[in-house]
Design an enzyme around this catalytic site. Structure first.
Site, PDB file in Angstrom:
ATOM      1  N   ASP A  61       0.787  -1.357   0.042  1.00 23.02           N
ATOM      2  CA  ASP A  61       0.119   0.068   0.066  1.00 23.02           C
ATOM      3  C   ASP A  61       0.797   1.240  -0.080  1.00 23.02           C
ATOM      4  O   ASP A  61       1.664   1.297   0.852  1.00 23.02           O
ATOM      5  CB  ASP A  61      -1.084   0.063   1.211  1.00 23.02           C
ATOM      6  CG  ASP A  61      -2.084   0.832   1.188  1.00 23.02           C
ATOM      7  OD1 ASP A  61      -1.791   2.177   0.493  1.00 23.02           O
ATOM      8  OD2 ASP A  61      -3.142   0.745   1.744  1.00 23.02           O
ATOM      9  N   ALA A  84       0.434   5.270  -8.957  1.00 23.37           N
ATOM     10  CA  ALA A  84      -0.662   4.962  -7.641  1.00 23.37           C
ATOM     11  C   ALA A  84      -1.419   6.023  -7.222  1.00 23.37           C
ATOM     12  O   ALA A  84      -0.838   6.802  -6.686  1.00 23.37           O
ATOM     13  CB  ALA A  84       0.314   4.248  -6.710  1.00 23.37           C
ATOM     14  N   GLU A  86      -5.623   7.555  -6.466  1.00 24.21           N
ATOM     15  CA  GLU A  86      -7.116   7.464  -6.641  1.00 24.21           C
ATOM     16  C   GLU A  86      -7.293   8.238  -7.710  1.00 24.21           C
ATOM     17  O   GLU A  86      -6.963   9.454  -7.732  1.00 24.21           O
ATOM     18  CB  GLU A  86      -7.911   7.872  -5.341  1.00 24.21           C
ATOM     19  CG  GLU A  86      -7.853   6.786  -3.981  1.00 24.21           C
ATOM     20  CD  GLU A  86      -8.634   5.521  -4.176  1.00 24.21           C
ATOM     21  OE1 GLU A  86      -9.510   5.597  -5.155  1.00 24.21           O
ATOM     22  OE2 GLU A  86      -8.486   4.638  -3.481  1.00 24.21           O
ATOM     23  N   SER A  87      -8.126   8.048  -8.558  1.00 24.64           N
ATOM     24  CA  SER A  87      -8.263   8.867  -9.590  1.00 24.64           C
ATOM     25  C   SER A  87      -9.854   9.098 -10.497  1.00 24.64           C
ATOM     26  O   SER A  87      -9.917   9.788 -11.484  1.00 24.64           O
ATOM     27  CB  SER A  87      -7.632   8.083 -11.037  1.00 24.64           C
ATOM     28  OG  SER A  87      -8.277   6.987 -11.234  1.00 24.64           O
ATOM     29  N   THR A 136      -2.138  15.019 -13.674  1.00 24.27           N
ATOM     30  CA  THR A 136      -3.335  15.203 -14.573  1.00 24.27           C
ATOM     31  C   THR A 136      -3.474  16.610 -15.109  1.00 24.27           C
ATOM     32  O   THR A 136      -2.931  17.587 -14.393  1.00 24.27           O
ATOM     33  CB  THR A 136      -4.702  14.830 -13.884  1.00 24.27           C
ATOM     34  OG1 THR A 136      -5.825  15.152 -14.796  1.00 24.27           O
ATOM     35  CG2 THR A 136      -4.813  15.561 -12.510  1.00 24.27           C
ATOM     36  N   ASP A 137      -4.216  16.888 -16.095  1.00 23.18           N
ATOM     37  CA  ASP A 137      -4.215  18.292 -16.780  1.00 23.18           C
ATOM     38  C   ASP A 137      -5.218  18.953 -15.579  1.00 23.18           C
ATOM     39  O   ASP A 137      -5.710  20.153 -15.872  1.00 23.18           O
ATOM     40  CB  ASP A 137      -4.771  18.297 -18.035  1.00 23.18           C
ATOM     41  CG  ASP A 137      -5.953  17.529 -18.475  1.00 23.18           C
ATOM     42  OD1 ASP A 137      -6.507  16.833 -17.509  1.00 23.18           O
ATOM     43  OD2 ASP A 137      -6.375  17.637 -19.461  1.00 23.18           O
ATOM     44  N   GLU A 138      -6.110  18.036 -14.775  1.00 23.21           N
ATOM     45  CA  GLU A 138      -7.277  18.782 -14.206  1.00 23.21           C
ATOM     46  C   GLU A 138      -6.701  19.645 -13.004  1.00 23.21           C
ATOM     47  O   GLU A 138      -7.499  20.527 -12.525  1.00 23.21           O
ATOM     48  CB  GLU A 138      -8.123  17.674 -13.433  1.00 23.21           C
ATOM     49  CG  GLU A 138      -8.758  16.740 -14.555  1.00 23.21           C
ATOM     50  CD  GLU A 138      -9.796  15.960 -13.948  1.00 23.21           C
ATOM     51  OE1 GLU A 138     -10.413  16.269 -13.229  1.00 23.21           O
ATOM     52  OE2 GLU A 138      -9.847  14.700 -14.483  1.00 23.21           O
ATOM     53  N   TYR A 161     -10.436  15.599  -6.229  1.00 27.07           N
ATOM     54  CA  TYR A 161      -9.483  14.504  -7.056  1.00 27.07           C
ATOM     55  C   TYR A 161      -8.244  15.645  -7.299  1.00 27.07           C
ATOM     56  O   TYR A 161      -6.971  15.328  -7.234  1.00 27.07           O
ATOM     57  CB  TYR A 161     -10.111  13.939  -8.228  1.00 27.07           C
ATOM     58  CG  TYR A 161      -8.958  13.547  -9.323  1.00 27.07           C
ATOM     59  CD1 TYR A 161      -7.733  12.490  -8.842  1.00 27.07           C
ATOM     60  CD2 TYR A 161      -9.060  13.972 -10.504  1.00 27.07           C
ATOM     61  CE1 TYR A 161      -6.930  12.241  -9.491  1.00 27.07           C
ATOM     62  CE2 TYR A 161      -8.095  13.400 -11.319  1.00 27.07           C
ATOM     63  CZ  TYR A 161      -7.289  12.660 -10.968  1.00 27.07           C
ATOM     64  OH  TYR A 161      -6.299  12.217 -11.966  1.00 27.07           O
ATOM     65  N   ALA A 163      -7.400  18.632  -6.544  1.00 28.85           N
ATOM     66  CA  ALA A 163      -6.931  19.257  -5.472  1.00 28.85           C
ATOM     67  C   ALA A 163      -5.636  18.282  -4.981  1.00 28.85           C
ATOM     68  O   ALA A 163      -4.605  18.719  -4.557  1.00 28.85           O
ATOM     69  CB  ALA A 163      -7.631  19.759  -4.382  1.00 28.85           C
ATOM     70  N   LYS A 165      -4.043  15.960  -6.437  1.00 28.10           N
ATOM     71  CA  LYS A 165      -2.960  15.677  -7.438  1.00 28.10           C
ATOM     72  C   LYS A 165      -2.254  16.690  -7.373  1.00 28.10           C
ATOM     73  O   LYS A 165      -1.185  16.868  -7.560  1.00 28.10           O
ATOM     74  CB  LYS A 165      -3.680  15.498  -8.783  1.00 28.10           C
ATOM     75  CG  LYS A 165      -4.373  14.063  -8.891  1.00 28.10           C
ATOM     76  CD  LYS A 165      -3.143  12.919  -8.960  1.00 28.10           C
ATOM     77  CE  LYS A 165      -2.313  12.639  -9.906  1.00 28.10           C
ATOM     78  NZ  LYS A 165      -1.420  11.571  -9.744  1.00 28.10           N
ATOM     79  N   LYS A 200     -15.381   4.829 -15.669  1.00 23.62           N
ATOM     80  CA  LYS A 200     -15.182   5.904 -16.851  1.00 23.62           C
ATOM     81  C   LYS A 200     -16.087   6.174 -17.891  1.00 23.62           C
ATOM     82  O   LYS A 200     -16.626   5.180 -18.342  1.00 23.62           O
ATOM     83  CB  LYS A 200     -13.655   5.643 -17.147  1.00 23.62           C
ATOM     84  CG  LYS A 200     -12.540   5.870 -15.904  1.00 23.62           C
ATOM     85  CD  LYS A 200     -12.637   7.145 -15.079  1.00 23.62           C
ATOM     86  CE  LYS A 200     -11.855   7.013 -13.927  1.00 23.62           C
ATOM     87  NZ  LYS A 200     -10.318   7.289 -14.105  1.00 23.62           N
TER      88      LYS A 200
END
Length: 358
Positions: A61, A84, A86-87, A136-138, A161, A163, A165, A200
């Protein structure tokens, strides 16, 4: 090519398994997959590499700092590719703490483990070592009708999510600037392709349409995403790891900007062509507009000029052909996604767990 020892975290997930398949198929590198096998671990994604002597698996983990440090010390990697996480944005709305613990705290544990290991290496080994953080681009928020994100775009995350990343990105940069850890960062657009978990958009629409269920489209369906085939993303990650300049970041996009409604409509039309005898044709009649997701970003678009011009990467999959190939893949592996829907996720809507949102 000099054989390297590559540690991939989250290697049993959608992107991680595609990356490992590519590493084993196209390089001489040894690969260790560190994964705790959450719900999102894709069944069968690594079947083709399990018997290869260059591949190994460690169930650990990322939130277990001591366990992560033990794996890093034992494997002695030349490079780490950190996937690794959560996405899923909707799940982050329902359960933000899980994203904080994995994406932020877990990244902190991995950075500490790698820093301690890197400091103990000889000079030549230190120069060879790389830590590639996959983001991510987010993290850049939402665009208007014009323009694209670049490596200098300001951070403006809007969901738990994104935030989490963004926080991880900042930690990675801090470990480089404060401690000298040789890091690289990539920020990718929306991925699609084989073995994607059916929560998704694209696999969810395929699975529901096959069964004649309503196809939920958030809001007016006008949200724009830049779609990147997962195999193109994997090639980009290898390119960045091998040739990227330490301390810098690269944006990875697929040049496939489409609204969500366009994507869903295209999937429906492909299904109409591939299954002309389906009782659910035309599948577009199944489209159902539902209440929008809280804080739903309107548009993402990525400028990958730096990756193209400096490192020579180009996407090999046009979205139209890549999408059709993806639909075919899911139709030919119906038992695969039905097993997931039967045991792990039943296709229900997520992201409504905090209804106090105004």
């Amino acid at each position: 090519m000099t054989p390297l020892r590559i540690l991939v975290t989250g290697g049993s997930g959608f992107i991680g398994s595609a990356l490992i398949r590519q590493l084993i198929a196209t390089t001489p590198h040894q690969v260790l997959n560190l994964d705790v096998l959450t719900y999102a671990a894709v069944p069968g994604g690594l079947d083709g590499v399990v018997g290869d002597g260059r591949y190994a698996f460690e169930k650990t983990d990322i939130r277990d700092g001591e366990g992560v440090a033990r794996v890093v010390r034992g494997f002695q990697p030349d490079g780490v590719i950190h996937l690794a996480a959560e996405s899923h944005v909707d799940r982050s709305i329902d359960n933000p703490p899980a994203f904080i613990e994995t994406n932020i705290v877990g990244t902190g544990h991995l950075l500490e483990a790698c820093l301690g290991y890197w400091r103990g290496l000889g000079e030549s080994e230190q120069k060879r070592f790389r830590f590639l953080h996959v983001s991510t681009d987010e993290v850049f928020g939402s665009l208007g009708a014009e323009g694209r994100f670049s490596e200098t775009s300001p951070y403006d995350p809007r969901s738990p999510y994104s935030a989490s990343k963004a926080s991880a990105d900042h930690l990675v940069r801090a470990w480089h600037h404060t401690y000298g850890l040789p890091i690289l960062i990539s920020n990718c657009s929306n991925n699609y392709g084989p073995f994607q978990f059916p929560e998704k958009l694209i696999p969810l629409i395929i699975s529901r349409a096959v069964d004649g269920q309503l196809l939920p489209v958030y809001g007016d369906g006008g949200q724009v995403r830049d779609w990147l085939h997962v195999d193109d993303h994997a090639r980009a990650l290898l390119t960045i790891l091998q040739r990227g300049r330490v301390g810098e970041s690269w944006l990875v996009g697929g040049f496939g900007e489409k609204t969500n409604l366009e994507v869903v409509t295209r999937v429906c039309r492909i299904l109409d062509q591939l299954r002309p005898d389906s009782p659910h044709r035309p599948h577009e009649d199944l489209i159902s507009f539902v209440a929008d997701r809280p804080g739903h970003d309107r548009r993402y678009a990525v400028a990958s000029d730096k990756l193209q011009n400096e490192l020579g990467w180009q996407p090999q999959h046009a979205f139209e052909t890549g999408l059709e190939e993806t639909v075919v893949w899911y139709l030919e592996r119906e038992a695969w996604w039905r097993e997931i829907l039967g045991r792990r996720y039943r296709g229900q809507r997520l992201g409504l767990g905090r209804e106090s949102h105004p």
